[in-house]
Write a protein that holds these residues in place. Structure first.
Motif, PDB file in Angstrom:
ATOM      1  N   LEU A  88     -11.794 -79.699 -78.167  1.00 13.08           N
ATOM      2  CA  LEU A  88     -11.053 -80.926 -78.189  1.00 13.08           C
ATOM      3  C   LEU A  88     -11.990 -82.168 -77.835  1.00 13.08           C
ATOM      4  CD1 LEU A  88      -7.264 -80.000 -77.586  1.00 13.08           C
ATOM      5  CD2 LEU A  88      -8.587 -80.510 -79.845  1.00 13.08           C
ATOM      6  N   ARG A  89     -12.513 -81.992 -76.615  1.00 18.55           N
ATOM      7  CA  ARG A  89     -13.246 -82.867 -76.221  1.00 18.55           C
ATOM      8  C   ARG A  89     -14.441 -83.486 -77.138  1.00 18.55           C
ATOM      9  NH1 ARG A  89     -13.588 -81.395 -69.749  1.00 18.55           N
ATOM     10  NH2 ARG A  89     -11.880 -82.350 -68.851  1.00 18.55           N
ATOM     11  N   SER A  90     -15.085 -82.238 -77.714  1.00 19.88           N
ATOM     12  CA  SER A  90     -16.197 -82.413 -78.619  1.00 19.88           C
ATOM     13  C   SER A  90     -15.861 -83.082 -79.816  1.00 19.88           C
ATOM     14  CB  SER A  90     -16.921 -80.973 -78.837  1.00 19.88           C
ATOM     15  OG  SER A  90     -18.162 -81.183 -79.159  1.00 19.88           O
ATOM     16  N   LEU A  91     -14.689 -82.556 -80.448  1.00 22.90           N
ATOM     17  CA  LEU A  91     -14.106 -83.022 -81.520  1.00 22.90           C
ATOM     18  C   LEU A  91     -13.916 -84.695 -81.405  1.00 22.90           C
ATOM     19  CD1 LEU A  91     -11.916 -80.343 -82.940  1.00 22.90           C
ATOM     20  CD2 LEU A  91     -13.884 -81.068 -83.958  1.00 22.90           C
ATOM     21  N   TYR A  92     -13.272 -84.840 -80.084  1.00 22.53           N
ATOM     22  CA  TYR A  92     -13.091 -86.404 -79.976  1.00 22.53           C
ATOM     23  C   TYR A  92     -14.359 -87.172 -79.926  1.00 22.53           C
ATOM     24  CZ  TYR A  92     -11.343 -90.525 -77.812  1.00 22.53           C
ATOM     25  OH  TYR A  92     -11.128 -91.983 -77.348  1.00 22.53           O
ATOM     26  N   ARG A  93     -15.204 -86.663 -79.305  1.00 26.61           N
ATOM     27  CA  ARG A  93     -16.527 -87.478 -79.314  1.00 26.61           C
ATOM     28  C   ARG A  93     -17.038 -87.587 -80.526  1.00 26.61           C
ATOM     29  NH1 ARG A  93     -22.244 -85.502 -76.549  1.00 26.61           N
ATOM     30  NH2 ARG A  93     -23.135 -87.347 -76.058  1.00 26.61           N
ATOM     31  N   PHE A  94     -16.932 -86.510 -81.509  1.00 25.76           N
ATOM     32  CA  PHE A  94     -17.632 -86.446 -82.774  1.00 25.76           C
ATOM     33  C   PHE A  94     -16.894 -87.548 -83.460  1.00 25.76           C
ATOM     34  CE2 PHE A  94     -18.006 -84.784 -87.034  1.00 25.76           C
ATOM     35  CZ  PHE A  94     -19.415 -85.080 -87.182  1.00 25.76           C
ATOM     36  N   ASP A 146     -23.541 -80.421 -76.534  1.00 22.00           N
ATOM     37  CA  ASP A 146     -22.556 -80.724 -76.982  1.00 22.00           C
ATOM     38  C   ASP A 146     -22.031 -79.694 -78.188  1.00 22.00           C
ATOM     39  OD1 ASP A 146     -21.100 -82.206 -79.650  1.00 22.00           O
ATOM     40  OD2 ASP A 146     -20.412 -82.976 -77.701  1.00 22.00           O
ATOM     41  N   LEU A 147     -20.851 -79.048 -78.217  1.00 18.51           N
ATOM     42  CA  LEU A 147     -20.733 -78.115 -79.089  1.00 18.51           C
ATOM     43  C   LEU A 147     -20.508 -78.563 -80.525  1.00 18.51           C
ATOM     44  CD1 LEU A 147     -19.372 -75.291 -79.623  1.00 18.51           C
ATOM     45  CD2 LEU A 147     -17.211 -76.609 -79.312  1.00 18.51           C
ATOM     46  N   VAL A 148     -19.871 -79.453 -81.116  1.00 20.09           N
ATOM     47  CA  VAL A 148     -19.796 -79.790 -82.613  1.00 20.09           C
ATOM     48  C   VAL A 148     -20.840 -80.551 -82.901  1.00 20.09           C
ATOM     49  CG1 VAL A 148     -18.355 -81.596 -84.236  1.00 20.09           C
ATOM     50  CG2 VAL A 148     -17.164 -80.254 -82.322  1.00 20.09           C
ATOM     51  N   MET A 149     -21.653 -81.316 -82.144  1.00 21.48           N
ATOM     52  CA  MET A 149     -22.747 -82.118 -82.417  1.00 21.48           C
ATOM     53  C   MET A 149     -24.109 -81.089 -82.728  1.00 21.48           C
ATOM     54  SD  MET A 149     -23.968 -84.899 -84.058  1.00 21.48           S
ATOM     55  CE  MET A 149     -22.821 -86.054 -83.288  1.00 21.48           C
ATOM     56  N   SER A 150     -24.039 -80.033 -81.948  1.00 20.31           N
ATOM     57  CA  SER A 150     -25.136 -79.093 -82.108  1.00 20.31           C
ATOM     58  C   SER A 150     -24.965 -78.393 -83.400  1.00 20.31           C
ATOM     59  CB  SER A 150     -25.085 -78.075 -81.092  1.00 20.31           C
ATOM     60  OG  SER A 150     -25.517 -78.581 -79.708  1.00 20.31           O
ATOM     61  N   HIS A 151     -23.633 -77.817 -83.702  1.00 16.97           N
ATOM     62  CA  HIS A 151     -23.421 -77.129 -84.902  1.00 16.97           C
ATOM     63  C   HIS A 151     -23.769 -78.231 -86.228  1.00 16.97           C
ATOM     64  CE1 HIS A 151     -22.224 -73.175 -83.723  1.00 16.97           C
ATOM     65  NE2 HIS A 151     -21.802 -73.671 -82.665  1.00 16.97           N
ATOM     66  N   ARG A 187     -18.424 -68.388 -79.520  1.00 10.97           N
ATOM     67  CA  ARG A 187     -17.392 -68.200 -78.523  1.00 10.97           C
ATOM     68  C   ARG A 187     -16.899 -69.485 -77.900  1.00 10.97           C
ATOM     69  NH1 ARG A 187     -18.779 -63.255 -74.881  1.00 10.97           N
ATOM     70  NH2 ARG A 187     -16.713 -63.833 -73.941  1.00 10.97           N
ATOM     71  N   ALA A 188     -17.894 -70.513 -77.642  1.00 10.87           N
ATOM     72  CA  ALA A 188     -17.557 -71.558 -77.014  1.00 10.87           C
ATOM     73  C   ALA A 188     -16.457 -72.567 -77.831  1.00 10.87           C
ATOM     74  CB  ALA A 188     -18.697 -72.450 -76.823  1.00 10.87           C
ATOM     75  N   SER A 189     -16.530 -72.045 -79.179  1.00 10.76           N
ATOM     76  CA  SER A 189     -15.276 -73.048 -79.975  1.00 10.76           C
ATOM     77  C   SER A 189     -13.976 -72.461 -79.506  1.00 10.76           C
ATOM     78  CB  SER A 189     -15.588 -72.761 -81.471  1.00 10.76           C
ATOM     79  OG  SER A 189     -16.955 -72.981 -81.737  1.00 10.76           O
ATOM     80  N   TYR A 190     -13.942 -71.563 -78.844  1.00 11.43           N
ATOM     81  CA  TYR A 190     -12.565 -71.084 -78.647  1.00 11.43           C
ATOM     82  C   TYR A 190     -11.855 -71.536 -77.304  1.00 11.43           C
ATOM     83  CZ  TYR A 190     -12.992 -68.400 -82.883  1.00 11.43           C
ATOM     84  OH  TYR A 190     -13.556 -68.299 -84.210  1.00 11.43           O
ATOM     85  N   ASN A 191     -12.748 -72.380 -76.517  1.00  8.68           N
ATOM     86  CA  ASN A 191     -12.507 -72.984 -75.457  1.00  8.68           C
ATOM     87  C   ASN A 191     -11.723 -74.069 -75.681  1.00  8.68           C
ATOM     88  OD1 ASN A 191     -12.204 -74.575 -73.031  1.00  8.68           O
ATOM     89  ND2 ASN A 191     -13.960 -73.721 -72.148  1.00  8.68           N
TER      90      ASN A 191
END
Length: 284
Positions: A229-235, A36-41, A220-224
């Motif tokens: 948006l999916r990761s932000l929604y999950r967070f 998961d993008l956001v949670m990992s950061h 770079r994955a943040s620019y997908n």
């Protein structure tokens, strides 16, 4: 569960434990928390703040160790210091590994150290203890959300970092009242306690969200847009943002509050069996 204040009659004595953990083994920029993008950061940033933060907590409590006369609180302070020192060490190991994976943990660690140095020069010892007590409320509340919510545990994934976070969460719950009780022992006022929470809240949220955003901006994955948006929604749907969680966070500013108003007896008993052997050693 909110505890009846009249039922508070025993002190939890924190126990320092010898623990070892496997570290994340992913390649550079691998998202180690369940991909998961956001949670990992966010977890990387949170971990990066711990070593200097734990040092600050230890110094703030130790400042008043000669003022603590109660024997059980003296033992609790020793346990608190031992646990926080181990948290500091384990998160330094984790942060070194995350740095090699591309997360800016070293930069954040240096920044937090400088920030704390400035605060310690400007704030009285009593106010530093007030900030420590307030931040311990945040960490303990977050810890108990993780320990009591299956959906919260799903958010931290099933990788190597899960074991570290569960152990850390357990011990945060175990020692959640120590700094608060020392603050009361030295005659800290309700006004200063609540003011300390307000200062701590501004600093904590500003630092966590700013550094998470900066960390993600270098990925770079943040620019997908779809993945972001999916990761932000999950967070945003995380259990830490529910009405019940917010009520727990805010309860600290109520006059007469005590950390043990939130009863953690059952959760400590359950996770003690899950994480440790009968002799207190770490389960394999």
């Amino acid at each position: 569960m909110l505890e009846d204040k009249a039922s508070r009659n025993t002190r939890v004595l924190p126990t320092p434990r010898r623990v070892t953990f496997a570290m994340p083994s992913g390649n550079r920029r691998q998202h180690f928390v369940d991909d998961d993008l956001v949670m990992s950061h966010f977890i990387a940033v949170l971990s990066a703040t711990f070593p200097e933060g734990e040092d600050f907590f230890i110094r703030s409590v130790r400042q008043f160790r000669t003022s603590v006369i109660d024997a059980s609180l003296q033992e609790a302070v020793k346990g608190f210091v031992g646990q926080e020192a181990t948290h500091r060490y384990q998160h330094r190991l984790l942060n070194e590994r995350l740095q090699t994976m591309g997360y800016p943990t070293a930069r954040i660690d240096r920044h937090v150290g400088r920030l704390i140095e400035r605060l310690e020069k400007r704030l009285s010892p009593a106010m530093r203890l007030s900030l420590t007590s307030a931040l311990e409320h945040y960490t303990a509340t977050l810890a108990e959300i993780i320990l009591t919510s299956e959906s919260a545990r799903q958010l931290i994934g099933n990788g190597e970092v899960r074991s570290i976070l569960l152990w850390h969460a357990f011990e945060e719950s175990e020692h959640k009242a120590v700094a608060f009780d020392v603050y009361q022992t030295i005659g800290g006022t309700e006004q200063m306690r609540i003011r300390g929470m307000r200062i701590a809240s501004v600093i904590l949220f500003a630092e966590l969200f700013a550094h998470t955003a900066l960390s993600m901006a270098a990925d770079r994955a943040s620019y997908n847009p779809i993945r972001l948006l999916r990761s932000l929604y999950r967070f945003s749907r995380s259990p830490i943002f529910t009405a019940d969680a917010l009520r727990r966070f805010r309860s600290y500013t109520q006059r007469g509050f005590h950390p043990d108003d939130w009863d953690s007896t059952a959760v400590l008993e359950y996770w003690s069996r899950e994480l440790f052997e009968a002799d207190g050693s770490q389960k394999e």
